[in-house]
Design a protein around this motif. Sequence first.
Motif: not given
Length: 239
Positions: A164-173
């Motif tokens: 589920l692409p998301s900005v918070i996902g990018i931040f976590a990665v």
Amino acid sequence: MGIRDRSGAALRRLVDEGVLTEAQRDAVAKALVAERTKPESPGRLLAEIAAYIGAGSMLGALALLLTSSWDDLQRTGRIVIFGLVSIGLTLGGIALAGGIAGLFTRTRDAHTSRSRLAAVLFALASVSVAVTVGSVFERGDSDTALVCACGAGLVVAVLGYLALPSVIGIFAVALYSVVLILVLLDEVFDVDEVWVGLGLLGLGGLWFAVTRFGLFVENWSGICRRDPHRGLGRGDYRR
């Protein structure tokens, strides 16, 4: 290509084929914009706020458990507790995303309140998994346990973003990748600071490469400006 670009291209193709006139294209484009920018109802907004408060409370509970009860909990107890928390967060995120069918697809609208909350739960699950894996390897070398914890968190964060692409996902990665590089170079290999800096520089180059090739697609999070007198064609939205 984003949703707006695809819509604009489809409308332009219909005009070129003679199915729609320019006036009809503009009318459809305006209707699409109005539908996408329609404000959410106060009830849905309050529900989303309450959901985020709940997610924040879960994060606070995890942090409190880590700081206040870590020494009192046995290693097996920590593994079981945080393992169950990881499973619960993951299942909650899957349910909010609409089930397995709603994951790992770029065609899905990933910007609804439910999907945004699901992305938050996936990010929290990466933290819980990291703690669980760190506890599993705790009896061995502490550096190894820390590397394994960060590596597991990074893997879960990447899977959460792909699901589920998301900005918070990018931040976590990004967060896990930076911490993992620091732990590997500074704690495990004990290299000089210059090598740590070069490692972070290389990581930055890797991030530039993956974003350059479109592996991270959250360009909708930028501030875009639209010409109200134009349709939804390619280039109508610009930074």
